[in-house]
Structure formats: structure tokens, C-alpha cells
Write an enzyme that holds these catalytic residues in place. Sequence first.
Site, mmCIF file in Angstrom:
data_model
loop_
_atom_site.group_PDB
_atom_site.id
_atom_site.type_symbol
_atom_site.label_atom_id
_atom_site.label_comp_id
_atom_site.label_asym_id
_atom_site.label_seq_id
_atom_site.Cartn_x
_atom_site.Cartn_y
_atom_site.Cartn_z
ATOM 1 N N TYR A 54 -42.608 -14.378 -10.134
ATOM 2 C CA TYR A 54 -42.673 -12.977 -10.567
ATOM 3 C C TYR A 54 -44.104 -12.513 -10.785
ATOM 4 C CZ TYR A 54 -37.648 -12.972 -10.745
ATOM 5 O OH TYR A 54 -36.333 -13.041 -10.377
ATOM 6 N N HIS A 105 -31.340 -3.527 -12.811
ATOM 7 C CA HIS A 105 -31.650 -4.955 -12.717
ATOM 8 C C HIS A 105 -32.950 -5.331 -13.411
ATOM 9 C CE1 HIS A 105 -28.878 -4.941 -8.942
ATOM 10 N NE2 HIS A 105 -28.208 -5.032 -10.065
ATOM 11 N N GLY A 170 -30.645 3.225 0.816
ATOM 12 C CA GLY A 170 -31.223 1.900 1.017
ATOM 13 C C GLY A 170 -30.529 0.768 0.292
ATOM 14 N N SER A 172 -26.821 -1.649 0.604
ATOM 15 C CA SER A 172 -25.622 -1.955 1.384
ATOM 16 C C SER A 172 -24.346 -1.824 0.563
ATOM 17 C CB SER A 172 -25.713 -3.382 1.926
ATOM 18 O OG SER A 172 -25.749 -4.306 0.840
ATOM 19 N N ASN A 197 -29.254 0.745 8.311
ATOM 20 C CA ASN A 197 -28.290 -0.288 8.716
ATOM 21 C C ASN A 197 -26.849 0.127 8.449
ATOM 22 O OD1 ASN A 197 -30.505 -2.088 9.335
ATOM 23 N ND2 ASN A 197 -30.726 -2.374 7.131
ATOM 24 N N GLY A 213 -35.488 5.694 4.428
ATOM 25 C CA GLY A 213 -35.426 6.559 3.258
ATOM 26 C C GLY A 213 -36.223 7.835 3.389
#
Length: 226
Positions: A54, A105, A170, A172, A197, A213
Site C-alpha cells: 500500500y 472500500h 467502470g 463490472s 467491457n 469513462g
Amino acid sequence: MKKKLVVLTGAGISAESGIKTFRDSNGLWENHRVEDVASPEGFARDPQLVLDFYNLRRRQLKEVEPNDAHKILADLERDFDVNIITQNVDDLHERAGSTKVLHLHGELLKARPVNSDGNSIPWEDDLNLGDLDENGIQLRPHIVWFGEMVPAMEEATIITSTADIFVVIGTSMQVYPAAELIHYVPEGCEVFVIDPNLEHSYTKPENCFKCGGSEGMKKLRDLLLH
């Protein structure tokens, strides 16, 4: 009163800025097994490896800039009540000027004590073993790892349930629980999807933009402001 525009963003929106998407096709994340660098077990096994991982992400973040997709979303605050719910841990939405951003997240530029999922503090430099909070507890990245709860999810569902327009950019929609947000979109809410995608969708074909995007946000901005 401004219409409420709720936007769910994923790794794809930051990819144009040079931030790699979450996982390569070989299943590795920056040449590491995801379980080794993004799980409580991995941190318990080799905390220095995880901290170093990180630290590198944090350094890379300082080298990139928001792209047009981030900037257009910020500009849309002039005409809409924009709420961004992001799966990304970067700060590109904030740097572009968006004022209401919820990170599902966690955030790369924050740290928190290992014994708590709250009490985060700003942290922009390297984080190492021996870096402690005010109570002497070791600090860890303020990131939601695999197997951990997503504390912001409840707030995200509430925001989604009030949307007049819901946009997915962006992502899935394969990562849970974030993917469940689509089920909280209210009836009558217009849903748009931007993803190069794009293989399947949960809205009408004319609301799907199979592109990056920035290109997609330019099209959507023109549509919304027409």
C-alpha cells in the site's frame, strides 16, 4: 430543487488516469496474490509485505491526476445534487472537485488502528510497523479487505434509494456487496451504464455507453444537460 444524481464508480473510471484496475487477467494484483495483500489473514501473516504494497500504491497515487470523467462529475454539481459512491480507494473524485463522495472500500490516504474499523486518520506517506495511534495501537491501511465488513454499505443503500438518476461507471458489478446497490434504485429512476467491457446490462440499450469513462461522461453530460 435539483435532481439527485447518484453515481457508482469502479476501477474503470480511474484507469484512464493511470491507476491499474484491480486485478490482472492472471488473477494477480501487481504480481501478488490478492489474498496476500488484501486480506486480514495476509496482514497477520506478513504485515510488512502488506504495508509495503500500500505504500507503493500511495506513492503512485501522487503521480496521477483526475481525468475528464472525474472532472465532469464534479462540474455536474452545478446542475444536479450529485452523490458519488465509489469502490475506489483513490482520492481522484475529491481532487476533481466532487464534494459528496462515499468510499465503500476505504481510502488509501487514511490509516486506522488494527483493532478498529473506524477512527481513521489522514495518512499520506509510507506506513510502517511501529507507526502507532494515540493509544499505542499499530496502524494499518484504511482499506476494506476481502472477508471484512463494508461499513459504508448502509449509507450507500440509503443514498441509492433516493436517486432520480443512477449512473454506473467502470465497474463490472461483480464485486459484492457493492453490486447489490442496483436493487435499491427506486422505481422510475433512469439508469445509465458506462463501461468499455459492457457485456450485459440492467437498463435499456440506449442508456448503455460501451466506452471509457471520459468519453461516456461527455456523452452523458450532453444528454443530461440537453
